[in-house]
Write a protein that holds these residues in place. Structure first.
Motif, mmCIF file in Angstrom:
data_model
loop_
_atom_site.group_PDB
_atom_site.id
_atom_site.type_symbol
_atom_site.label_atom_id
_atom_site.label_comp_id
_atom_site.label_asym_id
_atom_site.label_seq_id
_atom_site.Cartn_x
_atom_site.Cartn_y
_atom_site.Cartn_z
ATOM 1 N N LEU A 43 18.981 3.919 -18.948
ATOM 2 C CA LEU A 43 17.730 3.340 -19.429
ATOM 3 C C LEU A 43 17.734 1.830 -19.259
ATOM 4 O O LEU A 43 16.700 1.217 -18.994
ATOM 5 C CB LEU A 43 17.518 3.710 -20.895
ATOM 6 C CG LEU A 43 17.335 5.207 -21.145
ATOM 7 C CD1 LEU A 43 17.414 5.520 -22.631
ATOM 8 C CD2 LEU A 43 16.013 5.687 -20.576
ATOM 9 N N ASP A 44 18.910 1.211 -19.381
ATOM 10 C CA ASP A 44 19.012 -0.225 -19.158
ATOM 11 C C ASP A 44 18.781 -0.553 -17.689
ATOM 12 O O ASP A 44 18.148 -1.555 -17.345
ATOM 13 C CB ASP A 44 20.389 -0.719 -19.601
ATOM 14 C CG ASP A 44 20.387 -2.183 -19.977
ATOM 15 O OD1 ASP A 44 19.318 -2.692 -20.374
ATOM 16 O OD2 ASP A 44 21.439 -2.825 -19.869
ATOM 17 N N VAL A 45 19.304 0.304 -16.792
ATOM 18 C CA VAL A 45 19.082 0.120 -15.355
ATOM 19 C C VAL A 45 17.587 0.193 -15.035
ATOM 20 O O VAL A 45 17.049 -0.640 -14.302
ATOM 21 C CB VAL A 45 19.854 1.178 -14.544
ATOM 22 C CG1 VAL A 45 19.443 1.145 -13.072
ATOM 23 C CG2 VAL A 45 21.358 0.950 -14.664
ATOM 24 N N VAL A 46 16.909 1.194 -15.589
ATOM 25 C CA VAL A 46 15.471 1.354 -15.346
ATOM 26 C C VAL A 46 14.689 0.161 -15.875
ATOM 27 O O VAL A 46 13.805 -0.363 -15.201
ATOM 28 C CB VAL A 46 14.957 2.658 -15.992
ATOM 29 C CG1 VAL A 46 13.437 2.711 -15.976
ATOM 30 C CG2 VAL A 46 15.531 3.863 -15.269
ATOM 31 N N THR A 93 8.845 4.746 -16.470
ATOM 32 C CA THR A 93 10.254 5.032 -16.739
ATOM 33 C C THR A 93 10.740 6.308 -16.042
ATOM 34 O O THR A 93 11.759 6.296 -15.339
ATOM 35 C CB THR A 93 10.475 5.174 -18.253
ATOM 36 O OG1 THR A 93 10.040 3.979 -18.901
ATOM 37 C CG2 THR A 93 11.943 5.413 -18.563
ATOM 38 N N LEU A 94 10.031 7.412 -16.214
ATOM 39 C CA LEU A 94 10.463 8.687 -15.637
ATOM 40 C C LEU A 94 10.455 8.621 -14.117
ATOM 41 O O LEU A 94 11.380 9.121 -13.460
ATOM 42 C CB LEU A 94 9.552 9.818 -16.129
ATOM 43 C CG LEU A 94 9.923 11.232 -15.660
ATOM 44 C CD1 LEU A 94 11.328 11.586 -16.121
ATOM 45 C CD2 LEU A 94 8.909 12.248 -16.176
ATOM 46 N N THR A 265 10.684 -8.666 -29.720
ATOM 47 C CA THR A 265 11.445 -9.597 -28.874
ATOM 48 C C THR A 265 11.431 -9.239 -27.389
ATOM 49 O O THR A 265 12.118 -9.893 -26.606
ATOM 50 C CB THR A 265 12.908 -9.671 -29.354
ATOM 51 O OG1 THR A 265 13.504 -8.361 -29.273
ATOM 52 C CG2 THR A 265 12.992 -10.170 -30.779
ATOM 53 N N LEU A 266 10.659 -8.237 -26.994
ATOM 54 C CA LEU A 266 10.646 -7.833 -25.584
ATOM 55 C C LEU A 266 10.270 -8.971 -24.624
ATOM 56 O O LEU A 266 10.873 -9.101 -23.558
ATOM 57 C CB LEU A 266 9.716 -6.636 -25.367
ATOM 58 C CG LEU A 266 9.625 -6.145 -23.917
ATOM 59 C CD1 LEU A 266 10.993 -5.698 -23.406
ATOM 60 C CD2 LEU A 266 8.619 -5.009 -23.776
ATOM 61 N N LEU A 318 8.702 -1.978 -21.642
ATOM 62 C CA LEU A 318 8.679 -1.682 -23.080
ATOM 63 C C LEU A 318 9.217 -0.287 -23.389
ATOM 64 O O LEU A 318 10.069 -0.128 -24.267
ATOM 65 C CB LEU A 318 7.249 -1.820 -23.621
ATOM 66 C CG LEU A 318 7.046 -1.414 -25.081
ATOM 67 C CD1 LEU A 318 7.898 -2.280 -26.002
ATOM 68 C CD2 LEU A 318 5.573 -1.491 -25.471
ATOM 69 N N ILE A 319 8.725 0.728 -22.652
ATOM 70 C CA ILE A 319 9.131 2.103 -22.949
ATOM 71 C C ILE A 319 10.631 2.303 -22.753
ATOM 72 O O ILE A 319 11.311 2.798 -23.667
ATOM 73 C CB ILE A 319 8.327 3.115 -22.106
ATOM 74 C CG1 ILE A 319 6.833 2.985 -22.414
ATOM 75 C CG2 ILE A 319 8.814 4.534 -22.387
ATOM 76 C CD1 ILE A 319 6.489 3.204 -23.875
ATOM 77 N N PRO A 320 11.208 1.925 -21.583
ATOM 78 C CA PRO A 320 12.653 2.113 -21.456
ATOM 79 C C PRO A 320 13.458 1.273 -22.445
ATOM 80 O O PRO A 320 14.538 1.678 -22.884
ATOM 81 C CB PRO A 320 12.953 1.702 -20.011
ATOM 82 C CG PRO A 320 11.776 0.915 -19.572
ATOM 83 C CD PRO A 320 10.606 1.465 -20.317
ATOM 84 N N ARG A 321 12.933 0.107 -22.822
ATOM 85 C CA ARG A 321 13.662 -0.710 -23.811
ATOM 86 C C ARG A 321 13.655 -0.018 -25.173
ATOM 87 O O ARG A 321 14.688 0.036 -25.845
ATOM 88 C CB ARG A 321 13.053 -2.099 -23.919
ATOM 89 C CG ARG A 321 13.752 -2.985 -24.974
ATOM 90 C CD ARG A 321 13.472 -4.445 -24.730
ATOM 91 N NE ARG A 321 13.834 -5.291 -25.856
ATOM 92 C CZ ARG A 321 15.070 -5.685 -26.159
ATOM 93 N NH1 ARG A 321 16.082 -5.287 -25.406
ATOM 94 N NH2 ARG A 321 15.294 -6.475 -27.197
#
Length: 365
Positions: A43-46, A93-94, A265-266, A318-321
């Protein structure tokens, strides 16, 4: 769990007589750090790729690179990174997970895992031990000044905020070079040899201090994140005093507190990524070195992103974070709290002797 057992688990874990030692805090934090790193790295990679994509699309200058290294000039029509041209545009994300896994291999979703693991252990140890030690110190001093006895010790809201912020400054500063390496490896597929060359380029043109590139942006994100997170987490614990000893409650409280802090904080996370993925570019090709600093500060980048993409641009990824941070905070704090309770009961048993062992045995029936 009966009432008696609940009271035992939720005894004052901050009691100086049975308080867990720093080395026990270190052990309690390591398991969660390793487990969290493996689970959330894809998820961090994405998240990083989506932010890199945004930066590439918005940039009005040429990208200078060759197989990930900034060593020759490409035309402006070729300014997109290779992975972005091959995968085309990520649509969420997906879609990013599917395209990266299909084109680059499933294991590419764990790009940067090695520096992440190396990063996670010292960061977690420094962060959690500093937080606990500073929180307990401030709490003891406050109650000493207020003449509160052992049974009426309180923890004002500002203590976890100060403790969390200070701990994050120490942790982020110590491991900033590893954080830079991880972000660079996730932003584009680099071998360790290429990564080494990129680091040499940074040191050559910016000196050793170049390894802390993006630190101010990281602190700009992580210090308020920590303050908001610990304030929310400790507040939730205080609202439900009879539940905070359970693993499931700590999971829920950690996820909630982490999600709120991550959302707020994004924009700072977007800025951090923008700065770190430029590692080595401007130092090599900018003829006006005096403009580098002015055009690379946090405020300038925020204004530029907002001008080109509006609020949406500041919340890229935002979503993957959120999907990453919520389980990461949940797993990390739940395992840490369980470790604290384990060592608290261990220290209590050693201090009070066989009576505690018998008491615990009776509770567990």
């Amino acid at each position: 769990m009966d009432k008696l057992n609940s009271n035992f688990i939720n005894a004052d874990i901050d009691d100086p007589k049975f308080r867990i030692k720093p080395y026990q805090q270190m052990i309690a934090s390591c398991t969660g750090a390793l487990l969290t790193s493996v689970i959330v790295t894809p998820l961090d990679v994405v998240k990083t790729r989506l932010q890199v994509q945004q930066k590439a699309m918005l940039s009005n200058r040429c990208f200078l690179y060759c197989n990930g290294l900034m060593d020759h000039l490409c035309s402006c029509n070729d300014k997109l990174p290779e992975w972005l041209k091959e995968n085309q545009k990520f649509n969420g994300t997906l879609d990013a997970l599917m395209k990266i896994g299909k084109r680059e291999g499933v294991f590419s979703l764990w790009s940067g895992l090695s520096p992440t693991l190396v990063l996670a252990v010292p960061t977690t140890i420094v962060y959690f031990v500093c937080y606990e030690q500073l929180r307990l110190y401030l709490k003891d001093k406050y109650n000493e000044r207020m003449n509160n006895d052992a049974f009426h010790k309180v923890q004002p809201f500002w203590i976890p905020m100060i403790a969390g912020s200070t701990a994050r400054i120490w942790a982020a500063t110590i491991v900033s070079p590893l954080e830079l390496i991880r972000t660079k490896m996730q932003s584009q597929k680099l071998s360790y040899r290429e990564m080494g060359q990129a680091l040499k380029t940074v040191i050559k043109y910016s000196g050793v201090q170049g390894l802390w590139m993006g630190l101010s942006a990281t602190l700009f994100r992580d210090v308020p994140f920590s303050a908001i997170y610990w304030f929310n987490y400790e507040t939730i614990k205080n609202l439900f005093p009879s539940s905070h000893g359970t693993f499931s409650f700590n999971l829920a409280a950690g996820a909630t507190a982490g999600s709120i802090a991550a959302f707020i904080t994004l924009p700072f996370d977007v800025v951090k990524t923008h700065r770190q993925i430029e590692m080595g570019e401007k130092e090599i090709y900018s003829e006006k070195r005096g403009n580098i600093k002015n055009n690379n500060n946090n405020t300038y980048i925020i204004k530029k992103i907002y001008r080109q993409s509006g609020i949406k641009g500041l919340f890229t990824g935002l979503i993957p974070r959120l999907v990453k941070v919520a389980p990461a905070c949940a797993i990390m704090i739940a395992t840490f709290e369980q470790g604290k309770h384990f060592f608290y009961k261990h220290n209590r048993s050693l201090a009070l002797g066989d009576n505690v062992h018998y008491e615990k045995h009776e509770y567990d029936k």
